[in-house]
Design an enzyme around this catalytic site. Structure first.
Site, PDB file in Angstrom:
ATOM      1  N   LEU A   1     -13.541   1.521  -2.318  1.00  8.89           N
ATOM      2  CA  LEU A   1     -13.927   2.118  -0.888  1.00  8.89           C
ATOM      3  C   LEU A   1     -12.964   2.765   0.127  1.00  8.89           C
ATOM      4  O   LEU A   1     -12.100   2.665  -0.022  1.00  8.89           O
ATOM      5  CB  LEU A   1     -14.269   0.867  -0.134  1.00  8.89           C
ATOM      6  CG  LEU A   1     -15.478  -0.491  -0.850  1.00  8.89           C
ATOM      7  CD1 LEU A   1     -15.858  -2.018   0.385  1.00  8.89           C
ATOM      8  CD2 LEU A   1     -16.618  -0.070  -0.414  1.00  8.89           C
ATOM      9  N   ASP A   2     -13.885   3.165   0.792  1.00  5.39           N
ATOM     10  CA  ASP A   2     -12.605   4.398   1.149  1.00  5.39           C
ATOM     11  C   ASP A   2     -12.514   3.328   2.636  1.00  5.39           C
ATOM     12  O   ASP A   2     -12.445   1.551   2.738  1.00  5.39           O
ATOM     13  CB  ASP A   2     -13.804   4.806   2.638  1.00  5.39           C
ATOM     14  CG  ASP A   2     -14.657   6.239   2.193  1.00  5.39           C
ATOM     15  OD1 ASP A   2     -14.527   6.372   0.714  1.00  5.39           O
ATOM     16  OD2 ASP A   2     -15.884   6.687   2.524  1.00  5.39           O
ATOM     17  N   ARG A   3     -11.028   4.348   2.977  1.00  4.95           N
ATOM     18  CA  ARG A   3     -10.107   3.305   3.656  1.00  4.95           C
ATOM     19  C   ARG A   3     -10.306   2.473   4.864  1.00  4.95           C
ATOM     20  O   ARG A   3     -10.488   0.545   5.570  1.00  4.95           O
ATOM     21  CB  ARG A   3      -8.416   4.119   4.703  1.00  4.95           C
ATOM     22  CG  ARG A   3      -7.937   3.159   5.513  1.00  4.95           C
ATOM     23  CD  ARG A   3      -7.132   4.095   5.949  1.00  4.95           C
ATOM     24  NE  ARG A   3      -7.750   5.041   7.289  1.00  4.95           N
ATOM     25  CZ  ARG A   3      -7.338   5.557   7.416  1.00  4.95           C
ATOM     26  NH1 ARG A   3      -5.969   5.579   7.168  1.00  4.95           N
ATOM     27  NH2 ARG A   3      -7.999   5.964   8.778  1.00  4.95           N
TER      28      ARG A   3
END
Length: 215
Positions: A61-63
């Site tokens: 997942l994106d940060r």
């Protein structure tokens, strides 16, 4: 991004654990995997492996996105889950708060994406060289100057939901890459991976895992 990385100091939130898989609720602000350089070493993968040394990465997942992530606890599970993601058999549901009032109740965004090389990790729409990207969306409710939506990505391109929402005029609140002006003024990226439906690597039974939206 690298200058201001200060990941949240929160304990590991385990949603499910068995002999093959581990399901974790990732906090916003924490990288899924290490970045380049010592200052970007802290990530969900390293935290998970501190408690479960055998844990293997399956997806990311994106940060700044929070929510459900699955890790494999055996090589077999990693292969099995990896194939499910590759063949788009995993059903993913996200919750987002987007800028403005979305006029329609449901819709689909079908816009091909490619990395925007001079501005990476940003992505952009490119009808010639982009890879197919498809997102279904549905309005949950209207807020004062925003709309809460559920997003159902049919493909798994980098930043797909973020770019797609921006392209239809409703960037996700708090998005440092794709939102501008007031739409950026949120305490975090308002995007949460709410649920993941997959087949268990041991026996193939369908299972659904979810994490409550924190905003």
């Amino acid at each position: 991004m690298s200058d201001t990385y200060s990941p949240p100091d929160t304990p590991l939130s385990i949603l499910h654990q068995d002999h093959e898989i581990l399901i974790v609720d990732k906090p916003s602000g924490l990288l899924s995997v290490p970045g380049r350089g010592e200052h970007l070493a802290d990530c969900l993968l390293s935290r998970v492996q501190a408690a479960f040394p055998e844990a293997l990465l399956v997806h990311r997942l994106d940060r700044d996105t929070s929510g459900v992530m699955v890790f494999a606890l055996t090589a077999h599970a990693q292969r099995h889950l990896g194939l499910q993601f590759e063949k788009r058999q995993v059903k993913k549901t996200y919750v987002a708060r987007v800028w403005g009032r979305v006029a329609d109740k449901t819709g689909t965004v079908d816009l091909p994406l490619i990395v925007d090389w001079p501005n990476r990790p940003r992505q952009k729409v490119d009808f010639d060289a982009g890879k197919p990207a498809l997102t279904d969306w549905r309005v949950v409710r209207y807020e004062e100057s925003a709309t809460r939506v559920r997003l159902f990505p049919k493909t798994g391109r980098s930043h797909q939901l973020r770019v797609h929402m921006r392209e239809i005029g409703h960037p996700i609140l708090g998005d440092p890459f794709y939102a501008e002006g007031e739409a950026r003024n949120a305490p975090r990226l308002m995007l949460h991976a709410e649920s993941l439906r997959l087949r268990h690597p041991d026996g193939g039974v369908g299972m659904n895992f979810s994490a409550k939206c924190p905003f």
